[in-house]
Structure formats: structure tokens, C-alpha cells
Motif scaffolding. Sequence first.
Motif, PDB file in Angstrom:
ATOM      1  N   ALA A 229     -10.619   9.616   1.871  1.00  0.00           N
ATOM      2  CA  ALA A 229     -10.825   8.303   1.269  1.00  0.00           C
ATOM      3  C   ALA A 229      -9.487   7.578   1.280  1.00  0.00           C
ATOM      4  O   ALA A 229      -8.436   8.197   1.051  1.00  0.00           O
ATOM      5  CB  ALA A 229     -11.344   8.445  -0.157  1.00  0.00           C
ATOM      6  N   VAL A 230      -9.522   6.290   1.561  1.00  0.00           N
ATOM      7  CA  VAL A 230      -8.287   5.518   1.694  1.00  0.00           C
ATOM      8  C   VAL A 230      -8.403   4.229   0.891  1.00  0.00           C
ATOM      9  O   VAL A 230      -9.385   3.491   1.013  1.00  0.00           O
ATOM     10  CB  VAL A 230      -7.999   5.172   3.173  1.00  0.00           C
ATOM     11  CG1 VAL A 230      -6.684   4.408   3.306  1.00  0.00           C
ATOM     12  CG2 VAL A 230      -7.971   6.421   4.043  1.00  0.00           C
ATOM     13  N   PHE A 231      -7.395   3.978   0.055  1.00  0.00           N
ATOM     14  CA  PHE A 231      -7.267   2.723  -0.673  1.00  0.00           C
ATOM     15  C   PHE A 231      -6.074   2.012  -0.057  1.00  0.00           C
ATOM     16  O   PHE A 231      -4.938   2.462  -0.189  1.00  0.00           O
ATOM     17  CB  PHE A 231      -7.037   2.983  -2.163  1.00  0.00           C
ATOM     18  CG  PHE A 231      -7.035   1.755  -3.015  1.00  0.00           C
ATOM     19  CD1 PHE A 231      -8.192   1.365  -3.666  1.00  0.00           C
ATOM     20  CD2 PHE A 231      -5.884   0.996  -3.175  1.00  0.00           C
ATOM     21  CE1 PHE A 231      -8.202   0.236  -4.473  1.00  0.00           C
ATOM     22  CE2 PHE A 231      -5.882  -0.137  -3.975  1.00  0.00           C
ATOM     23  CZ  PHE A 231      -7.044  -0.520  -4.620  1.00  0.00           C
ATOM     24  N   SER A 232      -6.315   0.905   0.641  1.00  0.00           N
ATOM     25  CA  SER A 232      -5.252   0.166   1.323  1.00  0.00           C
ATOM     26  C   SER A 232      -4.931  -1.096   0.548  1.00  0.00           C
ATOM     27  O   SER A 232      -5.830  -1.788   0.074  1.00  0.00           O
ATOM     28  CB  SER A 232      -5.700  -0.225   2.733  1.00  0.00           C
ATOM     29  OG  SER A 232      -6.086   0.904   3.475  1.00  0.00           O
ATOM     30  N   VAL A 233      -3.643  -1.401   0.408  1.00  0.00           N
ATOM     31  CA  VAL A 233      -3.221  -2.624  -0.278  1.00  0.00           C
ATOM     32  C   VAL A 233      -2.512  -3.532   0.718  1.00  0.00           C
ATOM     33  O   VAL A 233      -1.798  -3.072   1.608  1.00  0.00           O
ATOM     34  CB  VAL A 233      -2.311  -2.327  -1.493  1.00  0.00           C
ATOM     35  CG1 VAL A 233      -3.076  -1.612  -2.561  1.00  0.00           C
ATOM     36  CG2 VAL A 233      -1.095  -1.537  -1.096  1.00  0.00           C
ATOM     37  N   PHE A 234      -2.746  -4.841   0.536  1.00  0.00           N
ATOM     38  CA  PHE A 234      -2.247  -5.834   1.477  1.00  0.00           C
ATOM     39  C   PHE A 234      -1.445  -6.905   0.762  1.00  0.00           C
ATOM     40  O   PHE A 234      -1.735  -7.250  -0.384  1.00  0.00           O
ATOM     41  CB  PHE A 234      -3.426  -6.527   2.182  1.00  0.00           C
ATOM     42  CG  PHE A 234      -4.291  -5.597   2.974  1.00  0.00           C
ATOM     43  CD1 PHE A 234      -4.059  -5.374   4.322  1.00  0.00           C
ATOM     44  CD2 PHE A 234      -5.361  -4.947   2.379  1.00  0.00           C
ATOM     45  CE1 PHE A 234      -4.868  -4.526   5.044  1.00  0.00           C
ATOM     46  CE2 PHE A 234      -6.180  -4.094   3.099  1.00  0.00           C
ATOM     47  CZ  PHE A 234      -5.925  -3.880   4.439  1.00  0.00           C
ATOM     48  N   ARG A 235      -0.481  -7.444   1.471  1.00  0.00           N
ATOM     49  CA  ARG A 235       0.239  -8.634   1.009  1.00  0.00           C
ATOM     50  C   ARG A 235      -0.636  -9.852   1.312  1.00  0.00           C
ATOM     51  O   ARG A 235      -0.848 -10.708   0.487  1.00  0.00           O
ATOM     52  CB  ARG A 235       1.579  -8.733   1.722  1.00  0.00           C
ATOM     53  CG  ARG A 235       2.342  -9.982   1.419  1.00  0.00           C
ATOM     54  CD  ARG A 235       2.893  -9.980   0.040  1.00  0.00           C
ATOM     55  NE  ARG A 235       4.289 -10.327   0.027  1.00  0.00           N
ATOM     56  CZ  ARG A 235       5.030 -10.084  -1.010  1.00  0.00           C
ATOM     57  NH1 ARG A 235       4.546  -9.456  -2.034  1.00  0.00           N
ATOM     58  NH2 ARG A 235       6.272 -10.449  -1.028  1.00  0.00           N
ATOM     59  N   ARG A 236      -1.164  -9.897   2.522  1.00  0.00           N
ATOM     60  CA  ARG A 236      -2.116 -10.918   2.945  1.00  0.00           C
ATOM     61  C   ARG A 236      -3.270 -10.207   3.634  1.00  0.00           C
ATOM     62  O   ARG A 236      -3.084  -9.176   4.272  1.00  0.00           O
ATOM     63  CB  ARG A 236      -1.460 -11.897   3.918  1.00  0.00           C
ATOM     64  CG  ARG A 236      -0.404 -12.755   3.267  1.00  0.00           C
ATOM     65  CD  ARG A 236       0.274 -13.668   4.285  1.00  0.00           C
ATOM     66  NE  ARG A 236       1.512 -14.188   3.735  1.00  0.00           N
ATOM     67  CZ  ARG A 236       2.698 -13.575   3.821  1.00  0.00           C
ATOM     68  NH1 ARG A 236       2.804 -12.443   4.452  1.00  0.00           N
ATOM     69  NH2 ARG A 236       3.766 -14.115   3.280  1.00  0.00           N
ATOM     70  N   THR A 237      -4.447 -10.768   3.535  1.00  0.00           N
ATOM     71  CA  THR A 237      -5.641 -10.119   4.070  1.00  0.00           C
ATOM     72  C   THR A 237      -5.557  -9.900   5.569  1.00  0.00           C
ATOM     73  O   THR A 237      -6.040  -8.906   6.091  1.00  0.00           O
ATOM     74  CB  THR A 237      -6.891 -10.969   3.752  1.00  0.00           C
ATOM     75  OG1 THR A 237      -6.904 -11.218   2.360  1.00  0.00           O
ATOM     76  CG2 THR A 237      -8.153 -10.255   4.154  1.00  0.00           C
ATOM     77  N   SER A 238      -4.920 -10.803   6.285  1.00  0.00           N
ATOM     78  CA  SER A 238      -4.892 -10.725   7.750  1.00  0.00           C
ATOM     79  C   SER A 238      -3.861  -9.736   8.290  1.00  0.00           C
ATOM     80  O   SER A 238      -3.808  -9.500   9.488  1.00  0.00           O
ATOM     81  CB  SER A 238      -4.608 -12.110   8.330  1.00  0.00           C
ATOM     82  OG  SER A 238      -3.344 -12.574   7.883  1.00  0.00           O
ATOM     83  N   GLU A 239      -3.055  -9.161   7.433  1.00  0.00           N
ATOM     84  CA  GLU A 239      -2.005  -8.252   7.886  1.00  0.00           C
ATOM     85  C   GLU A 239      -2.452  -6.800   7.846  1.00  0.00           C
ATOM     86  O   GLU A 239      -3.534  -6.470   7.364  1.00  0.00           O
ATOM     87  CB  GLU A 239      -0.776  -8.415   6.991  1.00  0.00           C
ATOM     88  CG  GLU A 239      -0.122  -9.760   7.092  1.00  0.00           C
ATOM     89  CD  GLU A 239       1.098  -9.873   6.202  1.00  0.00           C
ATOM     90  OE1 GLU A 239       1.323  -8.971   5.362  1.00  0.00           O
ATOM     91  OE2 GLU A 239       1.820 -10.855   6.347  1.00  0.00           O
ATOM     92  N   THR A 240      -1.577  -5.935   8.309  1.00  0.00           N
ATOM     93  CA  THR A 240      -1.802  -4.499   8.173  1.00  0.00           C
ATOM     94  C   THR A 240      -1.474  -4.113   6.733  1.00  0.00           C
ATOM     95  O   THR A 240      -0.720  -4.811   6.051  1.00  0.00           O
ATOM     96  CB  THR A 240      -0.908  -3.699   9.142  1.00  0.00           C
ATOM     97  OG1 THR A 240       0.455  -4.010   8.862  1.00  0.00           O
ATOM     98  CG2 THR A 240      -1.223  -4.035  10.590  1.00  0.00           C
ATOM     99  N   PRO A 241      -2.008  -3.004   6.252  1.00  0.00           N
ATOM    100  CA  PRO A 241      -1.749  -2.636   4.850  1.00  0.00           C
ATOM    101  C   PRO A 241      -0.272  -2.319   4.601  1.00  0.00           C
ATOM    102  O   PRO A 241       0.394  -1.701   5.427  1.00  0.00           O
ATOM    103  CB  PRO A 241      -2.617  -1.407   4.627  1.00  0.00           C
ATOM    104  CG  PRO A 241      -3.137  -0.995   5.941  1.00  0.00           C
ATOM    105  CD  PRO A 241      -2.920  -2.090   6.906  1.00  0.00           C
TER     106      PRO A 241
END
Length: 128
Positions: free
Chosen positions: A67-79
Motif C-alpha cells: 500500500a502506498v500513500f503518496s504526497v504531492f506539492r502539486r497534483t501534476s508532479e511526481t510525489p
Amino acid sequence: MSNYGEGTEGGEDSSILVALYEARLKKMEVPVRFDRKELDQILRLYGRMVAANEWRDYAIDSLPDRAVFSVFRRTSETPLFRIVKDPRLARKQGAYSVVAATGLILKRGQDLARVLGVFDNKLRLVEA
């Protein structure tokens, strides 16, 4: 009198045999997920980081093996960071890990709260 290996005549006391490979197959079909306690810890951290204007979006992936919880600075970027739960590594290095955008594992361990402690050191994105 019944012979060895036979069930009782009424069938009430006999057991149902399930092939081991079938049981494992059914178990493998269920994706790995964060439970309620784990999500509570992760979302509490996420709320703090959003309030600090560090993170803006997240995604949760439930894959067959982790399971992976990814956080982003902006939605269009990589986590920026990924919080990973991989039960296969539970007895080795620990089921939980925090992975940076570069793929570097920042912290790994058995206890999610301790692994999430890596963010207490004020990790920030450095833009060049």
C-alpha cells in the motif's frame, strides 16, 4: 466403525478440505491496505504539513503486494514522498518506509509512528 480417513456417516462432524494453493490464491487477491489506525497517523501528519503549506495533495494506492500513500506539492508532479506499507518486509527491515522523490529510502521500520518521525526533522523541498 469407520475406516481411517473417512468422515462420519451423517456428514455433520466431517471437515471441509481446502487445497492450500487455493487458500493462498484467495489471500493474494486482496490488495494490501492501510488500516484505520495507520491512516489516522498518516492523515494527522498530512494535515500538519498542509497547514505548514508544504503538501497540497495525496493519493492512496492499494496494490497486491503493498500500500502506498503518496504526497504531492502539486497534483501534476511526481510525489514528494511515498509512505509504503509492504508486509513482505515485516520480519526483515520493517513493513513501513518513507521514500523520497529520488527513490532514496529515508526511514524504514516496524513502527509507523517512528517511521513518520522522519518528518519531524522539518524535511523541506529545496527548489534549485
